[in-house]
Design a protein around this motif. Structure first.
Motif, PDB file in Angstrom:
ATOM      1  N   ASP A 150      52.554  19.145 -23.713  1.00 12.09           N
ATOM      2  CA  ASP A 150      52.033  18.464 -24.901  1.00 12.09           C
ATOM      3  C   ASP A 150      51.101  19.400 -25.654  1.00 12.09           C
ATOM      4  N   ALA A 151      51.500  19.791 -26.865  1.00  8.00           N
ATOM      5  CA  ALA A 151      50.692  20.765 -27.613  1.00  8.00           C
ATOM      6  C   ALA A 151      49.619  20.106 -28.473  1.00  8.00           C
ATOM      7  N   ASN A 152      49.784  18.815 -28.819  1.00 10.06           N
ATOM      8  CA  ASN A 152      48.830  18.229 -29.771  1.00 10.06           C
ATOM      9  C   ASN A 152      47.965  17.114 -29.178  1.00 10.06           C
ATOM     10  N   ASP A 200      48.579  14.188 -27.785  1.00 12.09           N
ATOM     11  CA  ASP A 200      48.857  12.748 -27.884  1.00 12.09           C
ATOM     12  C   ASP A 200      49.459  12.186 -26.593  1.00 12.09           C
ATOM     13  N   ILE A 230      52.196  13.123 -25.106  1.00  7.96           N
ATOM     14  CA  ILE A 230      53.656  13.233 -25.065  1.00  7.96           C
ATOM     15  C   ILE A 230      54.052  14.693 -25.275  1.00  7.96           C
ATOM     16  N   GLY A 231      54.887  15.186 -24.421  1.00 11.73           N
ATOM     17  CA  GLY A 231      55.371  16.551 -24.571  1.00 11.73           C
ATOM     18  C   GLY A 231      56.061  16.717 -25.916  1.00 11.73           C
ATOM     19  N   ASP A 232      56.112  17.952 -26.429  1.00 10.01           N
ATOM     20  CA  ASP A 232      56.674  18.154 -27.764  1.00 10.01           C
ATOM     21  C   ASP A 232      57.293  19.542 -27.891  1.00 10.01           C
ATOM     22  N   ASP A 255      57.641  11.929 -32.236  1.00 10.54           N
ATOM     23  CA  ASP A 255      56.758  12.313 -31.126  1.00 10.54           C
ATOM     24  C   ASP A 255      56.867  13.806 -30.796  1.00 10.54           C
TER      25      ASP A 255
HETATM   26 CA    CA Z   1      52.509  15.763 -28.230  1.00 14.21          CA
END
Ligand code: CA
Ligand code: TEU
Length: 559
Positions: free
Chosen positions: A25-27, A29, A31-33, A78
């Motif tokens: 998860d880079a941001n 939230d 959730i992986g992205d 997401d």
């Molecule tokens: Ca994310």
């Protein structure tokens, strides 16, 4: 004598599967992205894999985590944007890593524009994009049960008909009989190919052709009928795939792998024809399902573990029967399976590392293209499910509703024990990057709980440890790249009745590889290596014993 195996880049490659929601998860939230995956490309380079297979990243309401697509040409919110995708593709390619996309075209989301139209009226131009039927005696058109519990038909008020969904009711089966549907699929595939992707993993591609008589299926213990005889490898499946091949696949140099639950060897030879008219290879399910349903507690759910005798007989059969006429894919794990070290190996602390390496050896020295599922290369394990509220998977939730709540066929405790053993969510807990909070996966609250063992099992600690599972996988990948016999050598089963040891040889142009793996936690008699003096390519033990393999010992010797 079978003719010499045709060479292809995808036969020589090692694939790494990413389940984007759980990878990185880079941001923040939870959730992986896509940006997270891009950040971790150096990790994948270090591991040495050639290809990444991305589980679906398209727009989706996430009833089944992206396996329910609402727009094939857009990225799931997401996960980021199309720009993020392009960056990922470019970064991966720059690192020499190819990208294979998941193609989910047996069904779409009920929120896809085609279905929104289709359900409006019986005369809507999109009506025949899906499979609509009248009910029978006030009930479903037939007795088929969906893969995720309950009837495979959903009544739709607006038009008074039922639509077919072999998975959840938000995953509506497309009508492949309709040439317009096939055109749409070929178009969207072309869109992605023109972007420069390197292949497709085709979700339940064995189910796209349905027997148009829609007969009742054999009745199962829960009273529903089994659709498989009428939907798996159905009447027109090969015709459709040959058409897809002519219209799209043959125009590019792609890796193609069909997910083919329930596929037989004879069928697999047609899907993965060596003349390249359909697909490159298929995923068969026999070896991961050897325990499902047998003496199980309810439907597929069991607390049982697979037995060496069964797993070996199945894999040896696939190895020998596809020799020279079709190509195997090799896997223990994916996003639908429990963690292999927990299922086939032994995840107790004293055996985890050894048995994870043993399983890896056993699979990676076979003939076919190996798939590594994220975290498998760390020896990640199943987790513990203390409550249904911790589960996220639609399959688990539906099974709970049907078997525990509605039919009361199993107690909550036992159902949770089955989940501990084989729930799909075991594979979906976040990737364990380091020992910091949330395993370094996110700075936010993860969408699904991190396995508490992340403080012990994580990438950061393994990368620098020469004896780690990670570095063992790394070496297995290197060996495949260095030795042609591992890729193209003929598979020869050995010791087929041995109660403890999985052994085989590989042969190519006078070179012979000897592989033996002890599947048990006890020392097991084995004289295979006693009179040989070849070169050891890899082993999970530094010292060996004459006449025996030590607990979970694996050895590979080149003669
Ligand atoms: Ca994310
Ligand atoms: O899986 C289809 C499939 O046949 C199984 O692996 C299935 O998930 C399992 O039997 C359920 O216990 C594919 C995807 O891999 C899976 O994640 C999706 O849920 C499914 O199709 C529907 O798209």
């Amino acid at each position: 004598m079978p003719e010499k195996e045709q060479h292809a880049w995808w036969k020589e490659a090692v694939i790494y599967q990413i389940y984007p929601r759980s990878f990185m998860d880079a941001n923040g939230d939870g959730i992986g992205d896509l940006a997270g995956i891009t950040q971790r490309i150096p990790y994948l380079s270090k591991l040495g894999v050639d290809v990444v297979w991305l589980s679906p990243v398209y727009a989706s309401p996430n009833d089944d985590n992206g396996y329910d697509i609402s727009d094939y040409r857009a990225i799931m919110k997401d996960f980021g944007t199309m720009e993020d995708f392009d960056t990922l593709l470019a970064t991966a390619h720059k690192a020499g890593i190819k990208i294979v996309m998941d193609l989910v075209v047996n069904h779409t989301s009920d929120e896809h524009a085609w279905f929104i139209e289709s359900r409006k009226s019986r005369t809507n131009p999109y009506r025949d994009y899906y499979i609509w039927r009248d009910g029978k005696d006030g009930k479903e058109p037939n007795n088929w049960e969906s893969c995720f519990s309950g009837p495979a038909w959903q009544y739709d008020e607006a038009t008074g008909q039922y639509y077919l969904h072999l998975f959840s009711k938000k995953q509506v089966d497309l009508n492949w009989e309709n040439p317009k549907v096939r055109d749409e699929v070929y178009d969207l595939m072309t869109f992605w190919c023109d972007k420069g992707i390197d292949g497709f993993r085709m979700d339940v591609i064995s189910m796209i052709s349905k027997d148009q008589r829609f007969p009742d299926g054999p009745v199962k213990p829960d009273g529903y009928g089994d659709f498989s005889p009428y939907c798996i490898s159905g009447p027109r499946v090969h015709e459709f795939l040959q058409e897809m091949n002519q219209r799209v696949l043959s125009k590019y140099d792609l890796l193609t792998v069909g997910e083919a639950a329930g596929v037989t060897i004879d069928e697999a030879k047609k899907y993965a024809r060596s003349d390249g008219k359909e697909l490159g290879m298929v995923f068969q399910f026999e070896h991961v399902g050897s325990e499902n349903g047998k003496g199980s507690i309810v439907e597929k759910w069991t607390t049982g573990k697979p037995k060496l005798q069964n797993v070996r007989a199945i894999l040896n059969k696939w190895q020998t029967e596809l020799e020279g006429c079709a190509w195997n894919s090799l896997y223990w794990d994916n996003h639908d399976q429990p963690r292999c070290v927990s299922m086939f190996g032994n995840d107790a602390p004293e055996y985890r590392v050894r048995s994870a390496k043993m399983l890896a050896t056993c699979l990676h020295m076979m003939k076919g293209t190996p798939y590594i599922y994220q975290g498998e290369e760390l020896g990640m394990t199943n987790t513990h499910w203390a409550s249904i509220d911790d589960c996220r998977d639609v399959e688990e939730k539906n099974a709970w509703q049907q078997f525990v709540i509605d039919q009361k066929r199993v107690s909550p405790e036992i159902m949770l024990a089955c989940f501990d053993n084989m729930a799909r969510d075991n594979a979906r807990t976040p990737m364990q990057w380091d020992a910091s909070k949330n395993a370094g996966f996110t700075t936010g609250t993860p969408w699904i709980a991190v396995n508490p063992n992340y403080t012990e099992i994580n990438a950061a600690s393994e990368i620098n440890d020469p004896d780690s599972v990670f570095n063992y996988y790394r070496k297995l990948i290197q060996l495949r790249h260095e030795h042609e016999v591992i890729v193209y050598g003929k598979f020869i089963p050995l010791l087929e009745d041995d109660p403890n040891i999985y052994a085989y040889a590989r042969e190519l142009d006078g070179k012979k590889l000897l592989v033996a793996c002890n599947w048990t936690k006890d020392e097991a008699p084995c004289t295979l290596f006693d009179d040989t003096n070849g070169t050891e390519l890899i082993s999970n033990y530094k010292e060996h014993k004459k006449g025996a393999l030590q607990p979970y010992e694996a050895r590979v010797v080149l003669l």
